[in-house]
Motif scaffolding. Structure first.
Motif, PDB file in Angstrom:
ATOM      1  N   ASP A 168       0.814  -1.215   0.000  1.00  0.00           N
ATOM      2  CA  ASP A 168       0.000   0.000   0.000  1.00  0.00           C
ATOM      3  C   ASP A 168       0.851   1.269   0.000  1.00  0.00           C
ATOM      4  OD1 ASP A 168       0.978  -0.211   2.558  1.00  0.00           O
ATOM      5  OD2 ASP A 168      -0.953  -0.019   3.571  1.00  0.00           O
ATOM      6  N   GLY A 169       2.158   1.139  -0.236  1.00  0.00           N
ATOM      7  CA  GLY A 169       2.986   2.307  -0.496  1.00  0.00           C
ATOM      8  C   GLY A 169       3.687   2.925   0.685  1.00  0.00           C
ATOM      9  N   LYS A 170       3.621   2.328   1.867  1.00  0.00           N
ATOM     10  CA  LYS A 170       4.361   2.861   3.003  1.00  0.00           C
ATOM     11  C   LYS A 170       5.801   2.335   2.977  1.00  0.00           C
ATOM     12  CE  LYS A 170       0.377   3.693   5.971  1.00  0.00           C
ATOM     13  NZ  LYS A 170      -0.295   3.407   7.263  1.00  0.00           N
ATOM     14  N   ILE A 171       6.701   3.124   3.593  1.00  0.00           N
ATOM     15  CA  ILE A 171       8.121   2.792   3.596  1.00  0.00           C
ATOM     16  C   ILE A 171       8.530   2.384   5.009  1.00  0.00           C
ATOM     17  CG2 ILE A 171      10.455   3.683   3.192  1.00  0.00           C
ATOM     18  CD1 ILE A 171       8.802   3.397   0.664  1.00  0.00           C
ATOM     19  N   TYR A 172       9.274   1.272   5.110  1.00  0.00           N
ATOM     20  CA  TYR A 172       9.759   0.779   6.398  1.00  0.00           C
ATOM     21  C   TYR A 172      11.280   0.789   6.385  1.00  0.00           C
ATOM     22  CZ  TYR A 172       4.954  -0.452   7.240  1.00  0.00           C
ATOM     23  OH  TYR A 172       3.589  -0.380   7.422  1.00  0.00           O
ATOM     24  N   ALA A 173      11.862   1.332   7.467  1.00  0.00           N
ATOM     25  CA  ALA A 173      13.308   1.494   7.562  1.00  0.00           C
ATOM     26  C   ALA A 173      13.831   0.779   8.800  1.00  0.00           C
ATOM     27  CB  ALA A 173      13.670   2.977   7.630  1.00  0.00           C
ATOM     28  N   GLY A 174      14.930   0.057   8.624  1.00  0.00           N
ATOM     29  CA  GLY A 174      15.626  -0.570   9.739  1.00  0.00           C
ATOM     30  C   GLY A 174      16.884   0.215  10.057  1.00  0.00           C
ATOM     31  N   THR A 175      17.071   0.581  11.329  1.00  0.00           N
ATOM     32  CA  THR A 175      18.105   1.544  11.678  1.00  0.00           C
ATOM     33  C   THR A 175      19.128   1.005  12.672  1.00  0.00           C
ATOM     34  OG1 THR A 175      16.671   2.497  13.385  1.00  0.00           O
ATOM     35  CG2 THR A 175      16.639   3.528  11.209  1.00  0.00           C
ATOM     36  N   TYR A 176      20.260   1.711  12.694  1.00  0.00           N
ATOM     37  CA  TYR A 176      21.362   1.518  13.641  1.00  0.00           C
ATOM     38  C   TYR A 176      21.704   2.896  14.188  1.00  0.00           C
ATOM     39  CZ  TYR A 176      26.280   1.318  15.061  1.00  0.00           C
ATOM     40  OH  TYR A 176      27.459   1.444  15.746  1.00  0.00           O
ATOM     41  N   PRO A 177      22.052   3.070  15.473  1.00  0.00           N
ATOM     42  CA  PRO A 177      22.375   2.034  16.456  1.00  0.00           C
ATOM     43  C   PRO A 177      21.235   1.685  17.412  1.00  0.00           C
ATOM     44  CG  PRO A 177      23.161   4.133  17.247  1.00  0.00           C
ATOM     45  CD  PRO A 177      22.500   4.411  15.931  1.00  0.00           C
ATOM     46  N   ASP A 178      20.018   2.177  17.144  1.00  0.00           N
ATOM     47  CA  ASP A 178      18.933   1.923  18.092  1.00  0.00           C
ATOM     48  C   ASP A 178      18.194   0.618  17.819  1.00  0.00           C
ATOM     49  OD1 ASP A 178      17.682   2.673  15.772  1.00  0.00           O
ATOM     50  OD2 ASP A 178      16.486   4.286  16.651  1.00  0.00           O
ATOM     51  N   GLY A 179      18.491  -0.059  16.698  1.00  0.00           N
ATOM     52  CA  GLY A 179      17.872  -1.351  16.423  1.00  0.00           C
ATOM     53  C   GLY A 179      16.365  -1.293  16.287  1.00  0.00           C
ATOM     54  N   ARG A 202      21.167  -3.598  18.102  1.00  0.00           N
ATOM     55  CA  ARG A 202      21.571  -2.328  17.500  1.00  0.00           C
ATOM     56  C   ARG A 202      21.262  -2.248  16.013  1.00  0.00           C
ATOM     57  NH1 ARG A 202      27.709  -2.062  18.327  1.00  0.00           N
ATOM     58  NH2 ARG A 202      27.446  -4.254  17.708  1.00  0.00           N
ATOM     59  N   TYR A 203      21.260  -3.390  15.317  1.00  0.00           N
ATOM     60  CA  TYR A 203      21.159  -3.398  13.861  1.00  0.00           C
ATOM     61  C   TYR A 203      19.889  -4.095  13.386  1.00  0.00           C
ATOM     62  CZ  TYR A 203      26.317  -2.792  13.791  1.00  0.00           C
ATOM     63  OH  TYR A 203      27.610  -2.365  13.955  1.00  0.00           O
ATOM     64  N   VAL A 204      19.067  -3.394  12.624  1.00  0.00           N
ATOM     65  CA  VAL A 204      18.048  -4.058  11.805  1.00  0.00           C
ATOM     66  C   VAL A 204      18.654  -4.103  10.408  1.00  0.00           C
ATOM     67  CG1 VAL A 204      15.694  -4.029  10.946  1.00  0.00           C
ATOM     68  CG2 VAL A 204      16.192  -3.189  13.259  1.00  0.00           C
ATOM     69  N   ARG A 205      19.299  -5.219  10.116  1.00  0.00           N
ATOM     70  CA  ARG A 205      20.152  -5.304   8.927  1.00  0.00           C
ATOM     71  C   ARG A 205      19.382  -5.557   7.642  1.00  0.00           C
ATOM     72  NH1 ARG A 205      22.599  -4.560   5.297  1.00  0.00           N
ATOM     73  NH2 ARG A 205      24.769  -4.970   4.761  1.00  0.00           N
ATOM     74  N   SER A 206      18.197  -6.174   7.742  1.00  0.00           N
ATOM     75  CA  SER A 206      17.448  -6.511   6.532  1.00  0.00           C
ATOM     76  C   SER A 206      15.957  -6.465   6.827  1.00  0.00           C
ATOM     77  CB  SER A 206      17.854  -7.904   6.017  1.00  0.00           C
ATOM     78  OG  SER A 206      17.839  -8.865   7.067  1.00  0.00           O
ATOM     79  N   LEU A 207      15.174  -6.143   5.766  1.00  0.00           N
ATOM     80  CA  LEU A 207      13.724  -5.992   5.908  1.00  0.00           C
ATOM     81  C   LEU A 207      13.015  -6.492   4.662  1.00  0.00           C
ATOM     82  CD1 LEU A 207      13.012  -2.371   7.252  1.00  0.00           C
ATOM     83  CD2 LEU A 207      12.673  -4.502   8.493  1.00  0.00           C
ATOM     84  N   THR A 208      11.805  -7.009   4.845  1.00  0.00           N
ATOM     85  CA  THR A 208      10.843  -7.200   3.772  1.00  0.00           C
ATOM     86  C   THR A 208       9.459  -7.042   4.389  1.00  0.00           C
ATOM     87  OG1 THR A 208      10.209  -8.622   1.909  1.00  0.00           O
ATOM     88  CG2 THR A 208      10.655  -9.713   4.009  1.00  0.00           C
ATOM     89  N   VAL A 209       8.438  -6.787   3.569  1.00  0.00           N
ATOM     90  CA  VAL A 209       7.125  -6.474   4.114  1.00  0.00           C
ATOM     91  C   VAL A 209       6.044  -6.970   3.172  1.00  0.00           C
ATOM     92  CG1 VAL A 209       7.186  -4.162   3.059  1.00  0.00           C
ATOM     93  CG2 VAL A 209       5.693  -4.564   5.023  1.00  0.00           C
ATOM     94  N   ASP A 210       4.923  -7.402   3.749  1.00  0.00           N
ATOM     95  CA  ASP A 210       3.753  -7.755   2.949  1.00  0.00           C
ATOM     96  C   ASP A 210       2.566  -6.918   3.422  1.00  0.00           C
ATOM     97  OD1 ASP A 210       2.791  -8.957   5.282  1.00  0.00           O
ATOM     98  OD2 ASP A 210       3.224 -11.001   4.626  1.00  0.00           O
ATOM     99  N   ASP A 211       1.342  -7.361   3.116  1.00  0.00           N
ATOM    100  CA  ASP A 211       0.159  -6.562   3.441  1.00  0.00           C
ATOM    101  C   ASP A 211       0.010  -6.291   4.931  1.00  0.00           C
ATOM    102  OD1 ASP A 211      -0.908  -6.188   0.855  1.00  0.00           O
ATOM    103  OD2 ASP A 211      -1.593  -8.267   0.845  1.00  0.00           O
TER     104      ASP A 211
END
Length: 677
Positions: A168-179, A202-211
């Motif tokens: 549905d077009g939203k963006i999800y980000a995984g960040t460092y150093p707050d994990g 500390r690391y959200v190194r990878s992401l994928t997303v569905d509905d």
């Protein structure tokens, strides 16, 4: 101490990279003329020695076309450069393999300059990029060519490691150093921060997303988790032996790569499967429409095929040996990939045949990067290590060339007519001959993927490597490598529960001195409070003694032995000391504004350090400032490479290669800022 063995590898095929020109070194001025009057020789020579700016610049030390993030959209590829300030976002025609246009990512309002964007995603016909070392979110509109800063997800030193767009077009980000995982709504500009995914992460190194769900790969805690997009509730889907560097979803299944294991699990957490990858680790995962997954691997860069139910991966082909992959896009019988060195390739998945395009040749803008390493070879040749490259300069004729390397050359040494390098992130040791041919001696293995220091022992004709693990581990290693056969003796945990940052060889005694780090690869709680120095006997292959020179100082940056004294520079507790080796007592110590490497030249000890403007000190009874204004542009650690019989040293002034007068008899040299281009 019994060693562990590491296998050797074979020949790496190397293609020459495009020649990139800088001003001729041979044409530079050679210094003041000799004095002719004996009566005033002493005073006039001293005056002439110290006059002038004291620095000669020769343009960029290392030029790069390396990339980090990559995505595709409507027949175009979009990549972001690595190491350039500011980074370049380039648009590439996938049919012609030519760069169509490029834009610079502007500085964020307050956080500072970015150097790249590991994370990219596409939503609503627009391209999103998440940067480092300031965690900012940008949007590029292909229709207008405009780039816009959207949000900041932290301060300087932070990363957006991963981005994913929901259906549905939203963006999800995984960040460092707050994990953390953050949700950005393009319609409103609202940012939502999800809760703690794992304590201490500390690391959200990878992401994928569905509905309905975000799937996140955590590095420190080695977990694959599912986050409900509405409630924020977190479920654990899998736990690995090391961090999850890649995740992907298709249908009712999620794949996650953790070290040498591929996890395949239903989205509800049931029917978990594991595939042992042997000595492979995975870079990227891309799903084809029929549910077939294609994965890229390290260290060779080979592509494999996988479907749920398979007990092993099926090899497809190798686009170019030793490459890292930044994106995989299956399209029918063709696989499109982007390589970290700055390449794009296509592969026929039926035959494994591949075609590789260098993005510099395709028109990708290049620029000056922060160098990894440097080596001055007999005052005739200078080697500068960059990202996936080595720049080789003839100091007499002024010519230069640039060759591809399989990663980041963290250190360089000479043995005879050959150069050797320790490569991150593979932990590979390579040999480079005078014809620019690269031969792999093999991989350190045993989790040792961060080689920090490399020396050559002429007495035993062996290479010595100090290394750290990658990720949440504490145990580093000393490796003894035969440069002819590639045979490696790897002494893991040689300083118990510490990684190794540095080593210094006393070849006459057959002893190598090791500098430790209690934090290891990062992410694992330390069990020691002070970094140790250990003396390792190369004949008996045993530790002779171990001491903690300064209590509470956790990480060495460098150690160097000279005239019975061991000098040390600490990293996180920026300071230096001199220790008498006979008594193992500290004779002198003091603070420094930063950290860097130690150099012994003409009986004197120098260190070049970050911060404070970029300074050089002579270490004796105190740290005496010799030069300032070098800048803070090394990627690894500031280095000095003195010419024989003189006080001139090759170093960096900003990102420029420079020959700098470091005569300790002269007043402190202040190097003027790099002129604007």
């Amino acid at each position: 101490m019994p060693p562990s063995r590491s296998p050797r590898a074979g020949l790496v095929t190397v293609a020459a990279l495009p020649v990139l020109l800088v001003p001729s070194i041979a044409a530079a001025a050679q210094g003041p003329p000799a004095e002719r009057s004996p009566a005033v020789q002493s005073s006039r020579v001293q005056e002439a020695r110290c006059e002038g700016t004291g620095v000669q610049r020769f343009g960029p030390a290392s030029v790069t076309g390396a990339i980090v993030g990559a995505v595709t959209h409507e027949g175009r590829g979009y990549v972001v450069t690595r190491g350039l300030k500011p980074p370049v976002l380039a648009e590439i025609d996938l049919a012609t393999r030519k760069t169509l246009r490029s834009v610079r990512l502007p500085d964020a309002p307050a956080a500072g300059e970015a150097e790249g964007a590991w994370a990219m995603a596409v939503a609503g016909g627009k391209i999103y990029a998440g940067t480092y070392p300031v965690p900012d979110l940008y949007r590029f509109d292909p229709a207008t060519g405009e780039v816009e800063h959207l949000a900041s997800f932290g301060g300087s030193g932070g990363y957006i490691w991963s981005l994913a767009a929901s259906p549905d077009g939203k963006i999800y980000a995984g960040t460092y150093p707050d994990g953390r995982v953050r949700e950005y709504d393009p319609a409103t500009g609202a940012v939502r921060v999800f809760g703690v995914l794992a304590a201490g992460e500390r690391y959200v190194r990878s992401l994928t997303v569905d509905d309905h769900t975000v799937y996140a790969g955590l590095l420190d805690k080695a977990k694959l988790v599912a986050i409900d997009r509405v409630s924020g509730a977190v479920r654990e889907l899998a736990a690995g032996g090391t961090g999850f560097g890649a995740v992907a979803e298709h249908g009712d299944r999620v794949l996650g790569a953790s070290g040498n294991t591929l996890f395949d699990v239903r989205k509800d957490g049931t029917d978990a499967r594991r595939v042992d990858l042997g000595d492979l680790t995975l870079d990227m995962i891309g799903f084809a429409g029929d549910g077939t997954a294609y994965v890229s691997s390290r260290p060779r860069g080979t592509i494999y095929r996988y479907r749920t139910g398979d007990t092993a991966l099926t090899e497809v082909g190798t686009p170019r040996t030793g490459e890292e992959t930044r994106r995989l896009v299956p399209e029918g019988d063709t696989l499109l990939g982007f390589s970290g060195s700055g390449g794009m390739w296509t592969m026929d998945v039926r035959t494994g045949q591949a075609a590789f395009t260098d993005l510099i040749e395709a028109g990708l803008p290049t620029g000056s990067e922060r160098p990894q390493s440097m080596l001055l070879d007999r005052d005739r040749t200078l080697y500068v290590g960059g990202h996936f490259s080595l720049t080789i300069r003839d100091l007499r004729g002024g010519d230069q060339r640039r060759i591809w390397l399989p990663g980041e050359p963290k250190d360089l040494v000479r043995r005879g007519d050959k150069i050797y390098s320790a490569i991150y992130p593979s932990g590979q040791i390579i040999e480079i001959d005078r014809r620019d041919r690269v031969r792999s001696l093999g991989y350190l293995g045993h989790g040792q993927q961060r080689p920090w220091d490399l020396e050559y022992d002429p007495r035993t004709d062996k290479l010595l490597v100090a290394s750290a693990p990658l990720g949440a581990g504490l145990k580093g290693a000393l490796s003894v490598v035969d440069p002819d056969t590639g045979e490696m003796d790897v002494y893991v945990d040689v300083i118990p529960d510490q990684s190794l940052m540095s080593l210094s060889l006393d070849s006459r005694k057959g002893v190598v001195y090791l500098g430790g780090d209690v934090l290891g690869g990062g992410g694992a709680p330390p069990v020691k409070t002070s970094a140790s120095v250990a003396a390792f006997d190369l004949r008996s292959r045993k530790v002779l003694w171990q001491v903690d020179p300064v209590a509470g100082h956790r990480t060495f940056q460098d150690v160097k032995v000279h005239d019975g004294v061991l000098y040390g520079v600490y990293k996180r507790d920026a300071s230096w000391f001199a220790m008498d080796l006979a008594t193992r007592t500290i004779t002198h110590r003091g603070p420094l504004p930063g950290y860097g490497e130690l150099t012994v030249h003409r009986g004197r000890v120098f260190t070049s350090v970050f911060f404070g403007g970029g300074n050089v000190y002579e270490l004796g009874t105190e740290a005496r400032l010799v030069a300032t204004g070098l800048g803070n542009e090394w990627y690894t650690n500031p280095q000095l490479h003195f010419e024989r019989g003189s006080w001139k040293a090759w170093a960096l002034a900003g990102r420029d290669l420079a020959l700098i007068r470091l005569d300790p008899r002269c007043p402190t040299l202040t190097i003027p800022p790099t002129p604007p281009t």
